[in-house]
Write an enzyme that holds these catalytic residues in place. Structure first.
Site, PDB file in Angstrom:
ATOM      1  N   LEU A  32       0.818  -1.225   0.000  1.00  0.00           N
ATOM      2  CA  LEU A  32       0.000   0.000   0.000  1.00  0.00           C
ATOM      3  C   LEU A  32       0.848   1.270   0.000  1.00  0.00           C
ATOM      4  O   LEU A  32       0.375   2.333   0.389  1.00  0.00           O
ATOM      5  CB  LEU A  32      -0.991   0.015   1.175  1.00  0.00           C
ATOM      6  N   PHE A  71       2.925  -6.972 -10.394  1.00  0.00           N
ATOM      7  CA  PHE A  71       2.710  -5.588 -10.831  1.00  0.00           C
ATOM      8  C   PHE A  71       3.448  -4.572  -9.960  1.00  0.00           C
ATOM      9  O   PHE A  71       3.489  -3.396 -10.290  1.00  0.00           O
ATOM     10  CB  PHE A  71       1.211  -5.247 -10.754  1.00  0.00           C
ATOM     11  N   ALA A  72       3.935  -5.019  -8.781  1.00  0.00           N
ATOM     12  CA  ALA A  72       4.442  -4.054  -7.803  1.00  0.00           C
ATOM     13  C   ALA A  72       5.751  -3.438  -8.281  1.00  0.00           C
ATOM     14  O   ALA A  72       6.734  -4.147  -8.479  1.00  0.00           O
ATOM     15  CB  ALA A  72       4.661  -4.754  -6.462  1.00  0.00           C
ATOM     16  N   TYR A 139      14.585   3.326 -14.442  1.00  0.00           N
ATOM     17  CA  TYR A 139      13.312   2.588 -14.420  1.00  0.00           C
ATOM     18  C   TYR A 139      13.328   1.496 -15.497  1.00  0.00           C
ATOM     19  O   TYR A 139      13.088   0.313 -15.231  1.00  0.00           O
ATOM     20  CB  TYR A 139      12.136   3.547 -14.632  1.00  0.00           C
ATOM     21  N   ASP A 283      11.839  12.138 -23.008  1.00  0.00           N
ATOM     22  CA  ASP A 283      10.655  11.757 -23.790  1.00  0.00           C
ATOM     23  C   ASP A 283      11.013  11.532 -25.257  1.00  0.00           C
ATOM     24  O   ASP A 283      11.361  12.481 -25.958  1.00  0.00           O
ATOM     25  CB  ASP A 283       9.599  12.877 -23.748  1.00  0.00           C
TER      26      ASP A 283
END
Ligand code: UDP
Length: 323
Positions: A32, A71-72, A139, A283
């Site tokens: 959480l 997914f975490a 990432y 980007d």
């Protein structure tokens, strides 16, 4: 039972809903930190942290787990550049903990949330799974490391995995039970909708001088429930003896930032002030994925091809949480 790690987050919670509707039993394991307890409306919730291997072991001892969907992860690209350790510890080290317990417990099916950020700057569009992987931020590098770990573990230990490389997840559950809710919010569509209802003054367009038809970045927006379907198909593919593999999950259509804003104006009926702003670093101008492989091998049939439908579900959810 299916263990959904990170099932209180955006994509995990949509998968949890859909897979329960298909009759599977699920355990959601989530610390959480970014997830929402009230998004876990299906299955059983176990609060725990992948950083604590005994908490993972306890869940595997308590339930009869046949497969894991993971997914975490932390997902803020900019933050991963500022604080890479945070990303490598959570997205890499903690995933290794999860895999360690799976091997201890002889659980062999794993569906992994990977990303188009593993490709880095595209050298050809649309991007297929064979496109070179040269991620340009921690990432993307962390996700790529796990993809490679999975390959090694599958050879050595017989782990069966599907790595799913998402393009831009968007939209919300059409029943409006769950949706996109990040804090801080950095994603284009939720920010546009905040601008539509006056929660923010405007939407900043990050760069209008890209080499694209209208000068703004083009992305491939894929509906979150289509993503959820692909996970179920990937799981069933593995359970039916499919070989470990990687799959792009995208819409195959690109939309520019200006097009997304224009479509949101139509859907919401609001003006939505847009302000030109400098480029956001990192980007790429255009990201569009080819998902032919997932369609052929997994028999995936995404339902939401229209940007308008995607934005409409996001807007309905936005109105639901802000009413
Ligand atoms: N974007 C924008 N303004 C914002 C947020 C995003 O112009 O306030 C642009 C961003 O530069 C990118 C696209 O919208 O080209 C999608 O960004 P998002 O953060 O939603 O997803 P990403 O592509 O980074 O995963």
């Amino acid at each position: 039972m299916i263990l959904i790690v990170g099932g209180a987050g955006y994509i995990g919670s949509h998968l949890n809903k859909k897979i329960n509707e298909k009759g599977y039993e699920t355990i959601v394991f989530d610390n959480l930190s970014y997830g929402h307890r009230n998004f876990v409306k299906w299955g059983t919730f176990e609060q725990g942290d992948l950083g604590n291997i005994d908490e993972i072991r306890n869940v595997f001892k308590k339930y009869d787990i046949e497969a894991v969907m993971h997914f975490a992860a932390f997902t803020y690209v900019g933050e991963s550049v500022e604080d890479p350790q945070k990303y490598y510890l959570n997205n890499v080290k903690n995933t290794l903990n999860l895999l360690q317990v799976m091997l201890e417990e002889d659980v062999k099916h794993f569906v992994f949330s990977s990303t188009c950020a593993t490709y880095g700057d595209p050298v050809e569009i649309p991007i297929t799974e064979n496109h070179p992987q040269n991620p340009i931020n921690p990432y993307g590098r962390g996700k790529l490391i796990i993809e490679q770990v999975l390959k090694d573990y599958s050879h050595a230990y017989g782990l069966k995995y599907a790595s799913l490389r998402y393009f831009n997840a968007a939209g919300a559950d059409p029943d409006c039970k769950i949706g996109e809710m990040h804090d801080p919010e950095t994603h284009l569509i939720p920010l546009i909708l905040d601008a539509a209802d006056g929660k923010r003054e405007d939407i900043k367009i990050f760069g209008t001088d890209y080499d694209t038809p209208d000068g703004t970045c083009i992305r491939d927006y894929i509906h979150v429930t289509d993503l959820a379907d692909a996970h179920i198909l990937a799981l069933e593919y593995l359970q039916n003896g499919g070989k470990s593999d990687v799959f792009n999950l995208g819409n195959g259509n690109g939309f520019s930032v200006k097009e997304v804003i224009e479509e949101a104006r139509k859907i919401t009926g609001k003006e939505i002030k847009a302000t030109e702003a400098p480029r956001r670093s990192g980007d790429p101008p255009t990201l569009i994925g080819s998902s032919k492989k997932a369609m052929e091998i997994l028999k995936w049939k995404p339902e939401y091809h229209d940007l308008s439908k995607i934005i409409e579900t996001a807007w309905n959810w936005h109105k639901e949480v802000n009413k």
